[in-house]
Design a protein around this motif. Structure first.
Motif, PDB file in Angstrom:
ATOM      1  N   LYS A   1      -2.399  26.910   3.172  1.00 10.86           N
ATOM      2  CA  LYS A   1      -1.423  27.193   4.215  1.00 10.86           C
ATOM      3  C   LYS A   1      -0.122  26.431   3.964  1.00 10.86           C
ATOM      4  N   GLY A   2      -0.021  25.774   2.826  1.00 13.97           N
ATOM      5  CA  GLY A   2       1.208  25.068   2.478  1.00 13.97           C
ATOM      6  C   GLY A   2       2.154  25.987   1.740  1.00 13.97           C
ATOM      7  N   ILE A   3       2.943  25.390   0.837  1.00 13.90           N
ATOM      8  CA  ILE A   3       3.991  26.105   0.117  1.00 13.90           C
ATOM      9  C   ILE A   3       3.704  26.014  -1.366  1.00 13.90           C
TER      10      ILE A   3
ATOM     11  N   SER B   1      -1.969  14.145   3.869  1.00 12.73           N
ATOM     12  CA  SER B   1      -1.013  14.933   4.651  1.00 12.73           C
ATOM     13  C   SER B   1      -1.006  16.406   4.260  1.00 12.73           C
ATOM     14  N   THR B   2      -1.931  16.791   3.409  1.00 14.84           N
ATOM     15  CA  THR B   2      -2.009  18.181   2.944  1.00 14.84           C
ATOM     16  C   THR B   2      -2.349  19.118   4.089  1.00 14.84           C
ATOM     17  N   PRO B   3      -1.682  20.277   4.181  1.00 10.62           N
ATOM     18  CA  PRO B   3      -2.044  21.263   5.201  1.00 10.62           C
ATOM     19  C   PRO B   3      -3.488  21.738   5.011  1.00 10.62           C
ATOM     20  N   GLN B   4      -4.028  22.341   6.045  1.00 14.91           N
ATOM     21  CA  GLN B   4      -5.408  22.827   6.008  1.00 14.91           C
ATOM     22  C   GLN B   4      -5.594  23.864   4.901  1.00 14.91           C
ATOM     23  N   PHE B   5      -6.749  23.791   4.208  1.00 17.78           N
ATOM     24  CA  PHE B   5      -7.071  24.804   3.209  1.00 17.78           C
ATOM     25  C   PHE B   5      -8.577  24.935   3.087  1.00 17.78           C
ATOM     26  N   THR B   6      -9.006  26.004   2.432  1.00 20.64           N
ATOM     27  CA  THR B   6     -10.424  26.252   2.193  1.00 20.64           C
ATOM     28  C   THR B   6     -10.668  26.320   0.694  1.00 20.64           C
ATOM     29  N   HIS B   7     -11.741  25.676   0.247  1.00 24.55           N
ATOM     30  CA  HIS B   7     -12.112  25.705  -1.170  1.00 24.55           C
ATOM     31  C   HIS B   7     -13.504  26.319  -1.278  1.00 24.55           C
ATOM     32  N   GLN B   8     -13.608  27.392  -2.040  1.00 26.24           N
ATOM     33  CA  GLN B   8     -14.890  28.045  -2.280  1.00 26.24           C
ATOM     34  C   GLN B   8     -15.315  27.773  -3.719  1.00 26.24           C
ATOM     35  N   LEU B   9     -16.570  27.326  -3.902  1.00 27.22           N
ATOM     36  CA  LEU B   9     -17.085  27.021  -5.230  1.00 27.22           C
ATOM     37  C   LEU B   9     -18.474  27.626  -5.379  1.00 27.22           C
ATOM     38  N   SER B  10     -18.815  27.968  -6.589  1.00 26.49           N
ATOM     39  CA  SER B  10     -20.167  28.465  -6.847  1.00 26.49           C
ATOM     40  C   SER B  10     -20.584  28.070  -8.256  1.00 26.49           C
ATOM     41  N   GLU B  11     -21.887  27.860  -8.439  1.00 24.92           N
ATOM     42  CA  GLU B  11     -22.439  27.493  -9.731  1.00 24.92           C
ATOM     43  C   GLU B  11     -23.936  27.799  -9.743  1.00 24.92           C
ATOM     44  N   ARG B  12     -24.457  28.051 -10.920  1.00 30.24           N
ATOM     45  CA  ARG B  12     -25.896  28.268 -11.049  1.00 30.24           C
ATOM     46  C   ARG B  12     -26.480  27.153 -11.913  1.00 30.24           C
TER      47      ARG B  12
ATOM     48  N   VAL C   1     -25.778  27.800  -6.164  1.00 33.99           N
ATOM     49  CA  VAL C   1     -25.153  27.172  -4.999  1.00 33.99           C
ATOM     50  C   VAL C   1     -23.810  27.835  -4.736  1.00 33.99           C
ATOM     51  N   ASP C   2     -23.579  28.208  -3.480  1.00 35.34           N
ATOM     52  CA  ASP C   2     -22.267  28.667  -3.008  1.00 35.34           C
ATOM     53  C   ASP C   2     -21.826  27.693  -1.930  1.00 35.34           C
ATOM     54  N   LEU C   3     -20.651  27.132  -2.104  1.00 36.14           N
ATOM     55  CA  LEU C   3     -20.172  26.088  -1.200  1.00 36.14           C
ATOM     56  C   LEU C   3     -18.789  26.442  -0.670  1.00 36.14           C
ATOM     57  N   TYR C   4     -18.607  26.324   0.640  1.00 36.34           N
ATOM     58  CA  TYR C   4     -17.322  26.590   1.288  1.00 36.34           C
ATOM     59  C   TYR C   4     -16.908  25.327   2.039  1.00 36.34           C
ATOM     60  N   LEU C   5     -15.758  24.778   1.674  1.00 37.27           N
ATOM     61  CA  LEU C   5     -15.254  23.551   2.287  1.00 37.27           C
ATOM     62  C   LEU C   5     -13.991  23.851   3.080  1.00 37.27           C
ATOM     63  N   ASP C   6     -13.963  23.499   4.349  1.00 32.19           N
ATOM     64  CA  ASP C   6     -12.758  23.563   5.162  1.00 32.19           C
ATOM     65  C   ASP C   6     -12.170  22.164   5.218  1.00 32.19           C
ATOM     66  N   VAL C   7     -10.957  22.004   4.677  1.00 27.27           N
ATOM     67  CA  VAL C   7     -10.356  20.688   4.518  1.00 27.27           C
ATOM     68  C   VAL C   7      -9.078  20.590   5.345  1.00 27.27           C
ATOM     69  N   THR C   8      -8.968  19.558   6.156  1.00 22.58           N
ATOM     70  CA  THR C   8      -7.776  19.313   6.968  1.00 22.58           C
ATOM     71  C   THR C   8      -7.310  17.881   6.741  1.00 22.58           C
ATOM     72  N   HIS C   9      -6.054  17.722   6.321  1.00 23.83           N
ATOM     73  CA  HIS C   9      -5.488  16.396   6.035  1.00 23.83           C
ATOM     74  C   HIS C   9      -6.370  15.604   5.071  1.00 23.83           C
ATOM     75  N   GLY C  10      -6.941  16.330   4.082  1.00 20.79           N
ATOM     76  CA  GLY C  10      -7.725  15.666   3.059  1.00 20.79           C
ATOM     77  C   GLY C  10      -9.132  15.280   3.485  1.00 20.79           C
ATOM     78  N   ILE C  11      -9.543  15.710   4.669  1.00 24.02           N
ATOM     79  CA  ILE C  11     -10.884  15.407   5.185  1.00 24.02           C
ATOM     80  C   ILE C  11     -11.679  16.702   5.296  1.00 24.02           C
ATOM     81  N   ILE C  12     -12.927  16.701   4.837  1.00 24.13           N
ATOM     82  CA  ILE C  12     -13.783  17.885   4.945  1.00 24.13           C
ATOM     83  C   ILE C  12     -14.256  18.006   6.389  1.00 24.13           C
ATOM     84  N   GLU C  13     -13.737  18.999   7.086  1.00 27.27           N
ATOM     85  CA  GLU C  13     -14.103  19.197   8.483  1.00 27.27           C
ATOM     86  C   GLU C  13     -15.429  19.947   8.618  1.00 27.27           C
TER      87      GLU C  13
END
Length: 338
Positions: free
Chosen positions: A176-178, A248-259, A265-277
Motif C-alpha cells: 500500500k506504499g509507493i 514505519s512501512t505501510p501495511q502489506f501482505t506477503h504470501q509464501l509457499s514451499e514444499r 506449506v502456504d503462508l500468508y503474513l499481514d504486516v503493519t509497521h513491520g509487525i506481523i499482525e
C-alpha cells in the motif's frame, strides 16, 4: 541569529545527516534560509511511505554493510555512495520557492561545465547521444510557515551497485506504499571528469552566495560538533532505529509457499509497521499441529529473521519432537523475508 546560513556536514552517516536536516528545519526561525550540503556512504534512502522489503534487497544490503535510511519526504528509493552529493535548501514562507533552489543548483553546475535543465518530475537532466539522462532527483517538504527542497547529484556513483540494491527479487507483496519510478541516469564525471564532492559544494556555495548577494561563513557539522543542535540524541536515536527505517512501512501482505519432504506449506503474513499482525498457515503435512502452532506464534513478532527465529524457538519448546522440521521451516522463511 543569522538570516542566511550554509552548513557543511563532515559526516557520511545517513542517519546523522538526516537527523541534522530535520532538526535544523524544525528549529530554524521562519525568516531564515539555509543551505545544507552533505554526503552519505553506502546507503539506500527510501521515501517516507515506502516498503523497504519491496524496494530493496535487504539481505544483500546487510551482507555488504549498506545502511537503510528512511527520509521525511516522499518519492522513490535511491542508492547513495561517496560518488553522490546531497543538498537541502530550507526557507521560511513566503520566501520558500523550489524554483529558486533548482536554479541555484543549475547555475552552480553550469559554472563547472554541466549544462543541465529541470524536468516535470522533480529531476535534473542532461542530453547526450543516448537522449535525456537524469543526474539529480528531488523531494520536498512543507509546513505552514516553512519548506525544504532536498536532492542528489550523481557524480561518480557505482551504477552496478545501484542496480544490485534497488532491483528486488519478486515477492508476492501487495504493498500500500509507493513504488519507485525507475529512470535512466548518468554520472556527471562523464561530462566533467574531475568532478567530486568538494567541487560541487564549492560551486553550490558560490552560487548561493551570489544569488543572495551576501558573504556567508560556512558552518561545519559533525557528530563531535552537534551539541548546539536541540535534542539531537533523541532525534538521532529515532532516525537510526529499526522502528523508523523498517517499522514505519505501510501495511502489506506477503504470501509464501514451499514444499518440503514432510509436506507443503502456504503462508500468508499481514504486516503493519513491520509487525506481523496475523499469520495464516496451510499445510498438507501428516501432522499439522506444529505448523498450526507456528502460525499462532508468529502473531506480534517483527517481520525480521529474529522474529521468525523467536516463533520457531517457541514452538520447538512446545513440540520438541518436531525440532528438525521446524528448523528447516525457519531457515527457509528467514531467507525469504530478507
Amino acid at each position: 541569529m543569522k538570516k542566511t546560513r550554509i552548513l557543511l556536514s563532515q559526516s557520511t552517516d545517513p542517519w546523522f545527516n538526516l537527523a541534522v536536516e530535520d532538526i535544523i528545519f524544525r528549529s530554524m526561525s521562519a525568516d531564515q534560509r539555509v543551505l545544507f550540503l552533505w554526503q552519505n556512504n553506502d546507503t539506500v534512502v527510501i521515501g517516507r511511505a515506502q516498503n523497504p522489503w519491496k524496494e530493496c534487497k535487504t539481505d544483500i544490503m546487510e551482507r555488504d554493510g549498506v545502511k537503510l535510511a528512511r527520509r521525511q519526504t516522499g518519492g522513490g528509493a535511491v542508492f547513495h555512495d561517496l560518488g553522490n552529493t546531497c543538498f537541502t535548501f530550507m526557507a521560511g514562507k513566503p520566501e520558500y520557492d523550489k524554483s529558486v533552489s533548482t536554479q541555484i543548483v543549475l547555475d552552480a553546475l553550469a559554472s563547472i561545465g554541466v549544462n543541465g535543465k529541470a524536468t516535470g518530475r522533480n529531476d535534473l537532466v542532461v542530453e547526450d547521444e543516448q537522449g535525456v539522462r537524469k543526474f539529480s532527483g528531488s523531494a520536498y517538504r512543507e509546513t505552514i510557515d516553512r519548506g525544504f527542497h532536498h536532492g542528489t547529484i550523481l557524480m561518480s556513483t557505482d551504477m552496478s551497485r545501484l542496480a544490485d540494491y534497488l532491483n528486488p527479487d519478486p515477492k508476492k507483496l501487495q504493498a500500500k506504499g509507493i513504488t519507485s519510478v525507475k529512470s535512466r541516469v548518468i554520472n556527471l564525471n562523464t561530462i566533467v571528469p574531475k568532478i567530486d564532492h568538494k567541487m560541487v559544494c564549492d560551486a553550490m556555495i558560490e552560487a548561493y552566495r551570489h544569488y543572495y548577494d551576501t558573504e556567508i561563513d560556512i558552518e561545519f557539522i559533525s557528530p563531535e560538533a552537534s551539541a548546539n543542535l536541540p535534542d539531537f540524541a533523541t532525534k538521532f536515536a529515532k532516525q537510526s532505529s529499526w522502528e523508523w527505517n523498517f517499522g514505519s512501512t505501510p501495511q502489506f501482505t506477503h504470501q509464501l509457499s514451499e514444499r518440503f519432504a514432510w509436506g507443503g506449506v502456504d503462508l500468508y503474513l499481514d504486516v503493519t509497521h513491520g509487525i506481523i499482525e496475523h499469520a495464516q498457515v496451510y499445510s498438507d503435512a501428516l501432522d499439522p499441529k506444529p505448523i498450526e502452532l507456528f502460525g499462532v506464534a508468529l502473531a506480534k513478532k517483527t517481520y525480521t529473521v529474529d522474529g521468525m527465529r523467536q516463533a520457531i524457538t517457541a514452538v520447538i519448546e512446545q513440540v520438541p519432537e518436531y525440532q528438525a522440521q521446524l528448523e528447516e521451516l525457519g531457515s527457509w522463511l528467514g531467507a525469504q523475508i530478507q
